[in-house]
Motif scaffolding. Sequence first.
Motif, PDB file in Angstrom:
ATOM      1  N   MET A 171       0.855  -1.196   0.000  1.00 62.52           N
ATOM      2  CA  MET A 171       0.000   0.000   0.000  1.00 62.52           C
ATOM      3  C   MET A 171       0.893   1.249   0.000  1.00 62.52           C
ATOM      4  O   MET A 171       1.880   1.296   0.714  1.00 62.52           O
ATOM      5  N   ARG A 172       0.527   2.231  -0.818  1.00 60.89           N
ATOM      6  CA  ARG A 172       1.321   3.456  -0.952  1.00 60.89           C
ATOM      7  C   ARG A 172       1.410   4.177   0.402  1.00 60.89           C
ATOM      8  O   ARG A 172       0.458   4.203   1.175  1.00 60.89           O
ATOM      9  N   SER A 173       2.577   4.768   0.707  1.00 59.27           N
ATOM     10  CA  SER A 173       2.737   5.451   1.990  1.00 59.27           C
ATOM     11  C   SER A 173       1.842   6.685   2.054  1.00 59.27           C
ATOM     12  O   SER A 173       1.630   7.373   1.045  1.00 59.27           O
ATOM     13  N   PHE A 174       1.335   6.939   3.246  1.00 66.63           N
ATOM     14  CA  PHE A 174       0.433   8.078   3.433  1.00 66.63           C
ATOM     15  C   PHE A 174       1.162   9.397   3.206  1.00 66.63           C
ATOM     16  O   PHE A 174       0.585  10.356   2.683  1.00 66.63           O
ATOM     17  N   GLU A 175       2.444   9.445   3.591  1.00 71.02           N
ATOM     18  CA  GLU A 175       3.225  10.674   3.378  1.00 71.02           C
ATOM     19  C   GLU A 175       3.269  11.045   1.900  1.00 71.02           C
ATOM     20  O   GLU A 175       3.115  12.220   1.541  1.00 71.02           O
ATOM     21  N   GLU A 176       3.469  10.052   1.043  1.00 76.15           N
ATOM     22  CA  GLU A 176       3.510  10.299  -0.399  1.00 76.15           C
ATOM     23  C   GLU A 176       2.203  10.894  -0.905  1.00 76.15           C
ATOM     24  O   GLU A 176       2.191  11.816  -1.727  1.00 76.15           O
ATOM     25  N   ILE A 177       1.095  10.342  -0.422  1.00 82.30           N
ATOM     26  CA  ILE A 177      -0.225  10.771  -0.898  1.00 82.30           C
ATOM     27  C   ILE A 177      -0.478  12.233  -0.532  1.00 82.30           C
ATOM     28  O   ILE A 177      -0.933  13.030  -1.360  1.00 82.30           O
ATOM     29  N   VAL A 178      -0.153  12.587   0.707  1.00 87.21           N
ATOM     30  CA  VAL A 178      -0.419  13.956   1.172  1.00 87.21           C
ATOM     31  C   VAL A 178       0.556  14.950   0.541  1.00 87.21           C
ATOM     32  O   VAL A 178       0.163  16.053   0.144  1.00 87.21           O
ATOM     33  N   LEU A 179       1.822  14.561   0.403  1.00 91.71           N
ATOM     34  CA  LEU A 179       2.771  15.420  -0.306  1.00 91.71           C
ATOM     35  C   LEU A 179       2.320  15.622  -1.751  1.00 91.71           C
ATOM     36  O   LEU A 179       2.381  16.737  -2.287  1.00 91.71           O
ATOM     37  N   GLY A 180       1.852  14.548  -2.374  1.00 94.31           N
ATOM     38  CA  GLY A 180       1.366  14.653  -3.750  1.00 94.31           C
ATOM     39  C   GLY A 180       0.197  15.600  -3.873  1.00 94.31           C
ATOM     40  O   GLY A 180       0.125  16.400  -4.823  1.00 94.31           O
ATOM     41  N   PHE A 181      -0.725  15.537  -2.920  1.00 94.43           N
ATOM     42  CA  PHE A 181      -1.872  16.447  -2.877  1.00 94.43           C
ATOM     43  C   PHE A 181      -1.382  17.895  -2.796  1.00 94.43           C
ATOM     44  O   PHE A 181      -1.836  18.768  -3.546  1.00 94.43           O
ATOM     45  N   ALA A 182      -0.465  18.153  -1.855  1.00 90.35           N
ATOM     46  CA  ALA A 182       0.029  19.523  -1.628  1.00 90.35           C
ATOM     47  C   ALA A 182       0.760  20.072  -2.854  1.00 90.35           C
ATOM     48  O   ALA A 182       0.644  21.262  -3.177  1.00 90.35           O
ATOM     49  N   ILE A 183       1.506  19.213  -3.550  1.00 89.62           N
ATOM     50  CA  ILE A 183       2.193  19.647  -4.768  1.00 89.62           C
ATOM     51  C   ILE A 183       1.175  20.083  -5.820  1.00 89.62           C
ATOM     52  O   ILE A 183       1.340  21.117  -6.479  1.00 89.62           O
ATOM     53  N   GLY A 184       0.106  19.292  -5.979  1.00 90.52           N
ATOM     54  CA  GLY A 184      -0.953  19.665  -6.919  1.00 90.52           C
ATOM     55  C   GLY A 184      -1.600  20.989  -6.550  1.00 90.52           C
ATOM     56  O   GLY A 184      -1.874  21.832  -7.418  1.00 90.52           O
ATOM     57  N   ASP A 185      -1.832  21.183  -5.276  1.00 87.24           N
ATOM     58  CA  ASP A 185      -2.399  22.430  -4.768  1.00 87.24           C
ATOM     59  C   ASP A 185      -1.477  23.606  -5.105  1.00 87.24           C
ATOM     60  O   ASP A 185      -1.918  24.648  -5.619  1.00 87.24           O
ATOM     61  N   ALA A 186      -0.186  23.430  -4.829  1.00 87.28           N
ATOM     62  CA  ALA A 186       0.794  24.506  -5.073  1.00 87.28           C
ATOM     63  C   ALA A 186       0.939  24.830  -6.558  1.00 87.28           C
ATOM     64  O   ALA A 186       1.179  25.980  -6.932  1.00 87.28           O
ATOM     65  N   LEU A 187       0.790  23.819  -7.403  1.00 88.29           N
ATOM     66  CA  LEU A 187       0.865  24.046  -8.850  1.00 88.29           C
ATOM     67  C   LEU A 187      -0.315  24.892  -9.329  1.00 88.29           C
ATOM     68  O   LEU A 187      -0.172  25.770 -10.187  1.00 88.29           O
ATOM     69  N   GLY A 188      -1.492  24.642  -8.746  1.00 83.12           N
ATOM     70  CA  GLY A 188      -2.698  25.322  -9.202  1.00 83.12           C
ATOM     71  C   GLY A 188      -3.005  26.651  -8.554  1.00 83.12           C
ATOM     72  O   GLY A 188      -3.698  27.488  -9.150  1.00 83.12           O
ATOM     73  N   LEU A 189      -2.481  26.876  -7.340  1.00 79.59           N
ATOM     74  CA  LEU A 189      -2.860  28.077  -6.582  1.00 79.59           C
ATOM     75  C   LEU A 189      -2.578  29.405  -7.301  1.00 79.59           C
ATOM     76  O   LEU A 189      -3.447  30.292  -7.307  1.00 79.59           O
ATOM     77  N   PRO A 190      -1.417  29.599  -7.930  1.00 78.05           N
ATOM     78  CA  PRO A 190      -1.152  30.907  -8.539  1.00 78.05           C
ATOM     79  C   PRO A 190      -2.095  31.281  -9.681  1.00 78.05           C
ATOM     80  O   PRO A 190      -2.211  32.469 -10.017  1.00 78.05           O
ATOM     81  N   VAL A 191      -2.741  30.287 -10.287  1.00 75.17           N
ATOM     82  CA  VAL A 191      -3.657  30.602 -11.397  1.00 75.17           C
ATOM     83  C   VAL A 191      -5.119  30.333 -11.020  1.00 75.17           C
ATOM     84  O   VAL A 191      -5.998  30.269 -11.880  1.00 75.17           O
ATOM     85  N   GLU A 192      -5.375  30.200  -9.709  1.00 71.71           N
ATOM     86  CA  GLU A 192      -6.740  29.973  -9.229  1.00 71.71           C
ATOM     87  C   GLU A 192      -7.680  31.058  -9.772  1.00 71.71           C
ATOM     88  O   GLU A 192      -7.383  32.250  -9.717  1.00 71.71           O
ATOM     89  N   GLY A 193      -8.802  30.624 -10.314  1.00 70.48           N
ATOM     90  CA  GLY A 193      -9.812  31.561 -10.794  1.00 70.48           C
ATOM     91  C   GLY A 193      -9.659  31.977 -12.244  1.00 70.48           C
ATOM     92  O   GLY A 193     -10.569  32.581 -12.814  1.00 70.48           O
ATOM     93  N   LEU A 194      -8.513  31.666 -12.852  1.00 70.08           N
ATOM     94  CA  LEU A 194      -8.339  32.043 -14.252  1.00 70.08           C
ATOM     95  C   LEU A 194      -9.223  31.178 -15.151  1.00 70.08           C
ATOM     96  O   LEU A 194      -9.333  29.969 -14.950  1.00 70.08           O
ATOM     97  N   PRO A 195      -9.848  31.766 -16.148  1.00 70.85           N
ATOM     98  CA  PRO A 195     -10.662  30.975 -17.082  1.00 70.85           C
ATOM     99  C   PRO A 195      -9.777  30.136 -17.995  1.00 70.85           C
ATOM    100  O   PRO A 195      -8.593  30.447 -18.198  1.00 70.85           O
ATOM    101  N   ARG A 196     -10.349  29.103 -18.551  1.00 69.06           N
ATOM    102  CA  ARG A 196      -9.587  28.185 -19.408  1.00 69.06           C
ATOM    103  C   ARG A 196      -8.972  28.898 -20.602  1.00 69.06           C
ATOM    104  O   ARG A 196      -7.847  28.597 -20.997  1.00 69.06           O
ATOM    105  N   ARG A 197      -9.684  29.857 -21.160  1.00 72.70           N
ATOM    106  CA  ARG A 197      -9.178  30.550 -22.361  1.00 72.70           C
ATOM    107  C   ARG A 197      -7.863  31.280 -22.064  1.00 72.70           C
ATOM    108  O   ARG A 197      -7.005  31.387 -22.933  1.00 72.70           O
TER     109      ARG A 197
END
Length: 313
Positions: free
Chosen positions: A1-27
């Motif tokens: 089973m995948r380690s829990f640390e990996e899962i939560v770090l992975g979540f946070a990385i995704g969050d950090a990637l998306g945060l600076p462009v939060e709210g921008l439209p797709r276009r």
Amino acid sequence: MRSFEEIVLGFAIGDALGLPVEGLPRRALVVEPVSNYTVGGPHNVNIGTWSDDTSMLLAAIDAIDKEIIYSKFLSKLNCFIKKSKYCSMDKAFDISEITLNAITNFSLGIDALLCGATDSSSSTNSSMNRMIPIAYYLMVNNLNKDAEFEIIRKTTIITHNIPKVIISNAIYFYICKNLLMNKSKIESIKEAIDYVMEYYLNNELFINEFNTTFKRLLDINSFMNFNENEISSTNYTVDTLESVIWCFLNTQTYKGALIKCVNLGHDTDGITALCAALCSIYYGLEEVPYFWKQKLVKRELILDITRNFINRI
């Protein structure tokens, strides 16, 4: 089973990637697509900064012990909001009104299970991240079906007492659980949808939601072949669930899924983080860019909270 640390770090990385462009439209992201960490955005963040989505996930993780006490979820969220605990910056930011209202109700002495919003217009995705530690907890503490569904429901209704949110969270929970059991992508998703639908078959209100609100997901093979313009990437819980599943199914790597998610626009931090958690379970973090892992803000805080969780449960 995948380690829990990996899962939560992975979540946070995704969050950090998306945060600076939060709210921008797709276009806007078609013109300037995201392919790496960036800075700025509505909260003027630095590289690797994560949002309230990760903060609320950390609060949920910190609330879970051998026995689940639902008031602890709101107590920990209150620490996040009032004391800036679990934050990537000096203070809490980007907090949803629905979460704030639930905390206010709890502070007034209302039972935790009665604090959540009940109007359909409040059907947002901000409780879905709680399903990640709950899935891991229930992999360790094997309970029967009814007990699992009751934990999912109660963990949701402390902020969102709305059928479609409960259904969305249940589906996301079982996708996580199935992936933790090393099932394939399509098997994990199809079985999750079928399992939740079967459980609620005799609940008229819930089954009506399935036949209307969740209709597109009932044929997952057809759904995965939808065009991008048929996917809405808002924080509405069903839009979020669809976006997460669509990006996960239509990519072959952690990085590829996150890039697809973030460039859908709109709720870029929340949706990308939730998809990243699935990718972390399925792929692991071995092939995640070193820069993404090393530049993640307060990485040690995340690791401390996740390791303490594993030791407790």
